[in-house]
Scaffold this motif. Structure first.
Motif, PDB file in Angstrom:
ATOM      1  N   THR A 208       5.845  40.746  13.655  1.00  0.00           N
ATOM      2  CA  THR A 208       4.964  39.573  13.667  1.00  0.00           C
ATOM      3  C   THR A 208       3.993  39.614  14.835  1.00  0.00           C
ATOM      4  N   LEU A 209       4.496  39.884  16.032  1.00  0.00           N
ATOM      5  CA  LEU A 209       3.630  39.830  17.210  1.00  0.00           C
ATOM      6  C   LEU A 209       2.639  40.986  17.254  1.00  0.00           C
ATOM      7  N   ILE A 210       3.030  42.171  16.775  1.00  0.00           N
ATOM      8  CA  ILE A 210       2.065  43.268  16.704  1.00  0.00           C
ATOM      9  C   ILE A 210       0.981  42.945  15.691  1.00  0.00           C
ATOM     10  N   SER A 211       1.358  42.386  14.555  1.00  0.00           N
ATOM     11  CA  SER A 211       0.387  41.984  13.537  1.00  0.00           C
ATOM     12  C   SER A 211      -0.572  40.921  14.077  1.00  0.00           C
ATOM     13  N   ASN A 212      -0.029  39.951  14.825  1.00  0.00           N
ATOM     14  CA  ASN A 212      -0.862  38.902  15.407  1.00  0.00           C
ATOM     15  C   ASN A 212      -1.888  39.483  16.377  1.00  0.00           C
ATOM     16  N   GLU A 213      -1.451  40.417  17.193  1.00  0.00           N
ATOM     17  CA  GLU A 213      -2.361  41.022  18.176  1.00  0.00           C
ATOM     18  C   GLU A 213      -3.461  41.818  17.482  1.00  0.00           C
ATOM     19  N   GLU A 214      -3.105  42.496  16.401  1.00  0.00           N
ATOM     20  CA  GLU A 214      -4.110  43.250  15.641  1.00  0.00           C
ATOM     21  C   GLU A 214      -5.156  42.304  15.057  1.00  0.00           C
ATOM     22  N   LYS A 215      -4.739  41.138  14.614  1.00  0.00           N
ATOM     23  CA  LYS A 215      -5.680  40.157  14.074  1.00  0.00           C
ATOM     24  C   LYS A 215      -6.619  39.655  15.165  1.00  0.00           C
ATOM     25  N   ARG A 216      -6.084  39.423  16.362  1.00  0.00           N
ATOM     26  CA  ARG A 216      -6.928  38.927  17.459  1.00  0.00           C
ATOM     27  C   ARG A 216      -8.034  39.916  17.809  1.00  0.00           C
ATOM     28  N   TRP A 217      -7.671  41.180  17.873  1.00  0.00           N
ATOM     29  CA  TRP A 217      -8.628  42.186  18.330  1.00  0.00           C
ATOM     30  C   TRP A 217      -9.425  42.803  17.191  1.00  0.00           C
ATOM     31  N   GLY A 218      -9.113  42.420  15.961  1.00  0.00           N
ATOM     32  CA  GLY A 218      -9.830  42.979  14.819  1.00  0.00           C
ATOM     33  C   GLY A 218     -10.867  42.043  14.248  1.00  0.00           C
ATOM     34  N   THR A 223     -15.728  45.336  16.313  1.00  0.00           N
ATOM     35  CA  THR A 223     -14.801  45.120  17.421  1.00  0.00           C
ATOM     36  C   THR A 223     -14.368  46.446  18.036  1.00  0.00           C
ATOM     37  N   GLU A 224     -14.427  46.529  19.364  1.00  0.00           N
ATOM     38  CA  GLU A 224     -13.992  47.729  20.075  1.00  0.00           C
ATOM     39  C   GLU A 224     -12.540  47.565  20.479  1.00  0.00           C
ATOM     40  N   ILE A 225     -11.661  48.340  19.871  1.00  0.00           N
ATOM     41  CA  ILE A 225     -10.238  48.218  20.174  1.00  0.00           C
ATOM     42  C   ILE A 225      -9.713  49.402  20.975  1.00  0.00           C
ATOM     43  N   MET A 226     -10.571  50.409  21.212  1.00  0.00           N
ATOM     44  CA  MET A 226     -10.261  51.485  22.153  1.00  0.00           C
ATOM     45  C   MET A 226     -11.464  51.631  23.075  1.00  0.00           C
ATOM     46  N   SER A 227     -11.223  51.904  24.351  1.00  0.00           N
ATOM     47  CA  SER A 227     -12.334  52.057  25.281  1.00  0.00           C
ATOM     48  C   SER A 227     -13.039  53.387  25.050  1.00  0.00           C
ATOM     49  N   ILE A 228     -14.271  53.486  25.523  1.00  0.00           N
ATOM     50  CA  ILE A 228     -15.028  54.723  25.387  1.00  0.00           C
ATOM     51  C   ILE A 228     -14.325  55.863  26.129  1.00  0.00           C
ATOM     52  N   GLY A 229     -13.639  55.509  27.226  1.00  0.00           N
ATOM     53  CA  GLY A 229     -12.904  56.526  27.978  1.00  0.00           C
ATOM     54  C   GLY A 229     -11.804  57.175  27.156  1.00  0.00           C
ATOM     55  N   LYS A 376      -4.769  33.746  25.663  1.00  0.00           N
ATOM     56  CA  LYS A 376      -5.307  33.753  24.310  1.00  0.00           C
ATOM     57  C   LYS A 376      -6.151  32.499  24.098  1.00  0.00           C
ATOM     58  N   ASP A 377      -7.228  32.627  23.347  1.00  0.00           N
ATOM     59  CA  ASP A 377      -8.092  31.492  23.041  1.00  0.00           C
ATOM     60  C   ASP A 377      -7.420  30.641  21.966  1.00  0.00           C
ATOM     61  N   ILE A 378      -7.012  29.438  22.342  1.00  0.00           N
ATOM     62  CA  ILE A 378      -6.248  28.598  21.437  1.00  0.00           C
ATOM     63  C   ILE A 378      -7.043  28.245  20.179  1.00  0.00           C
ATOM     64  N   ARG A 379      -8.389  28.170  20.308  1.00  0.00           N
ATOM     65  CA  ARG A 379      -9.222  27.855  19.134  1.00  0.00           C
ATOM     66  C   ARG A 379      -9.224  29.026  18.158  1.00  0.00           C
ATOM     67  N   LEU A 380      -9.324  30.254  18.697  1.00  0.00           N
ATOM     68  CA  LEU A 380      -9.270  31.436  17.838  1.00  0.00           C
ATOM     69  C   LEU A 380      -7.897  31.556  17.190  1.00  0.00           C
ATOM     70  N   GLU A 381      -6.857  31.254  17.957  1.00  0.00           N
ATOM     71  CA  GLU A 381      -5.499  31.300  17.410  1.00  0.00           C
ATOM     72  C   GLU A 381      -5.377  30.392  16.185  1.00  0.00           C
ATOM     73  N   GLN A 382      -5.963  29.213  16.283  1.00  0.00           N
ATOM     74  CA  GLN A 382      -5.891  28.264  15.172  1.00  0.00           C
ATOM     75  C   GLN A 382      -6.724  28.758  13.982  1.00  0.00           C
ATOM     76  N   CYS A 383      -7.901  29.327  14.266  1.00  0.00           N
ATOM     77  CA  CYS A 383      -8.748  29.842  13.193  1.00  0.00           C
ATOM     78  C   CYS A 383      -8.067  30.992  12.432  1.00  0.00           C
ATOM     79  N   LEU A 384      -7.302  31.807  13.157  1.00  0.00           N
ATOM     80  CA  LEU A 384      -6.617  32.948  12.560  1.00  0.00           C
ATOM     81  C   LEU A 384      -5.286  32.566  11.925  1.00  0.00           C
ATOM     82  N   LEU A 386      -2.621  31.607  13.595  1.00  0.00           N
ATOM     83  CA  LEU A 386      -1.524  32.112  14.420  1.00  0.00           C
ATOM     84  C   LEU A 386      -0.833  30.987  15.197  1.00  0.00           C
ATOM     85  N   ARG A 387      -1.396  29.789  15.116  1.00  0.00           N
ATOM     86  CA  ARG A 387      -0.808  28.641  15.798  1.00  0.00           C
ATOM     87  C   ARG A 387      -0.602  27.511  14.793  1.00  0.00           C
TER      88      ARG A 387
END
Length: 387
Positions: A208-218, A223-229, A376-384, A386-387
């Protein structure tokens, strides 16, 4: 195996004896730094988010729990006086752990100059209290060690991550706690991790928590989920990066996955390996580990350096082209087949004991390190949803 640490009233053991100067709103940052200039072993922690409390309870929890970190002896909590965060909300829980926390409000105290003068006086009282603590022998089982990567490249999954994983296993075998963060960098490894979960409840929470994190960053197609480095270093996808990052969690059963949210910051309850909501963002991760009770951090990398003022960082690299004097543990011989991850893992454990005994890491106290608060942005959490 033992180390010499500072035993706190709540039973935790620090490897440093710091004083926090906490500005609960950014308007107090300059005042906090003026006070800190006069106080030995003091660290400024400023809330740069907002002085509003509603919706920012996760940040408040991070501040409070950082103030209760074993490496902290006490804290001076400062507020301007026109915001929503009462400094007593921070000081009271810190005092309940047996640490010494004082508060000061600028408006009530008659302005900036008077606040700095009185703040120095109060901070000196806390400094005197901190000096009552002396190092004494304690078992290695009192250690809580954070595990994170940064500046990852193709060498990370072959050298530094496996070496730190071996060190984490050694710590767990000795009754200590290891906490791995950055769930976004475990995407694709869920089934492997769930097989290590101590029960079905932990396994379900991992997914659940890995899935939630993927939603936040996706969010969004760009969306950049890996740095250029990471990409320049030869990593092509987040899943490929994850399979290398997985190794730093070792091989021991996963006792739980610690969640950080508006309700607070979960902490480990017994020895073993834990996953956690510690962010993949470097500065914020340091404060997440501090809030979870870690006394030090193991950091795997190619050549990047990372620092945190509250929790010392031991850096491990296997990249011969990028390794520099910031790195504490040289794992480059693994890349040449001249040393094993087990051997480097034992060297890392030795370094952990040295740092726990008070020896500085390579860049501890060198350079400037913010205590970055991240939530975490509580507004984004609600939109996704996750809250």
């Amino acid at each position: 195996m033992k180390f010499n640490g500072y035993v706190r009233a709540d039973g935790t053991v620090g490897i440093r004896n710091n004083i926090l100067i906490i500005a609960v709103d950014e308007c107090m940052d300059g005042i906090a730094r003026k006070i800190s200039d006069k106080i030995e072993n003091s660290i400024v922690l400023t809330n740069h988010y907002t002085c509003m409390l509603g919706g920012n309870e996760e940040t408040l929890s991070n501040i409070i729990n950082a103030g209760c970190n074993p490496n902290v002896a006490g804290a001076l909590v400062l507020a301007m006086g026109c915001g929503s965060i009462d400094p007593e909300l921070v000081a009271d829980p810190i005092n309940k752990t047996g640490r010494l926390a004082k508060t000061l409000t600028c408006i009530k105290n008659g302005g900036t100059k008077k606040t700095i003068e009185q703040g120095i006086e109060l901070a000196k009282e806390i400094e005197s209290f901190a000096k009552t603590f002396k190092r004494q022998p304690v078992d290695i089982s009192k250690l809580v060690v954070g595990v994170k990567c940064g500046g990852s490249d193709t060498s990370s999954g072959i050298a530094s991550n496996p070496s730190v994983g071996k060190a984490a296993d050694l710590l767990v075998d000795k009754g200590a706690i290891a906490i791995a963060g950055e769930l976004m960098e475990l995407v694709g490894c869920e089934d492997i991790l769930c097989k290590r979960a101590v029960n079905d409840e932990v396994a379900k929470k991992i997914k659940t928590l890995i899935s939630n994190e993927e939603k936040r960053w996706g969010v969004g197609s760009d969306t950049e989920i890996m740095s250029i480095g990471n990409s320049v270093g030869g990593l092509t996808t987040i899943e490929e990066k994850s399979l290398g990052a997985l190794y730093k969690t070792g091989s021991k059963p996963i006792q739980g996955i610690l969640e950080f949210n508006q309700e607070g910051h979960e902490k480990p309850t017994k020895p073993g390996m834990y996953l956690s909501d510690v962010t993949m963002l470097c500065g914020g991760s340091g404060m997440h580990f501090a809030a979870a009770g870690a006394q030090l951090i193991l950091w795997t990398s190619g050549g990047a350096g990372f620092n945190n003022s509250i929790v010392p960082v031991i850096r491990v690299s296997g990249n011969e082209d990028l390794i520099n004097e910031d790195i504490d543990i040289d794992a480059t011989k693994i890349m040449k087949g001249l040393e094993s991850a087990d051997e480097v893992g034992k060297r890392i454990l030795d370094r952990i004991i040295e740092v726990a005994n008070g020896e500085k890491t390579n860049i501890e106290d060198i350079g400037y390190s913010y205590c970055t608060l991240y939530q975490k942005d509580i507004r984004l959490e609600q939109c996704l949803g996750l809250r």
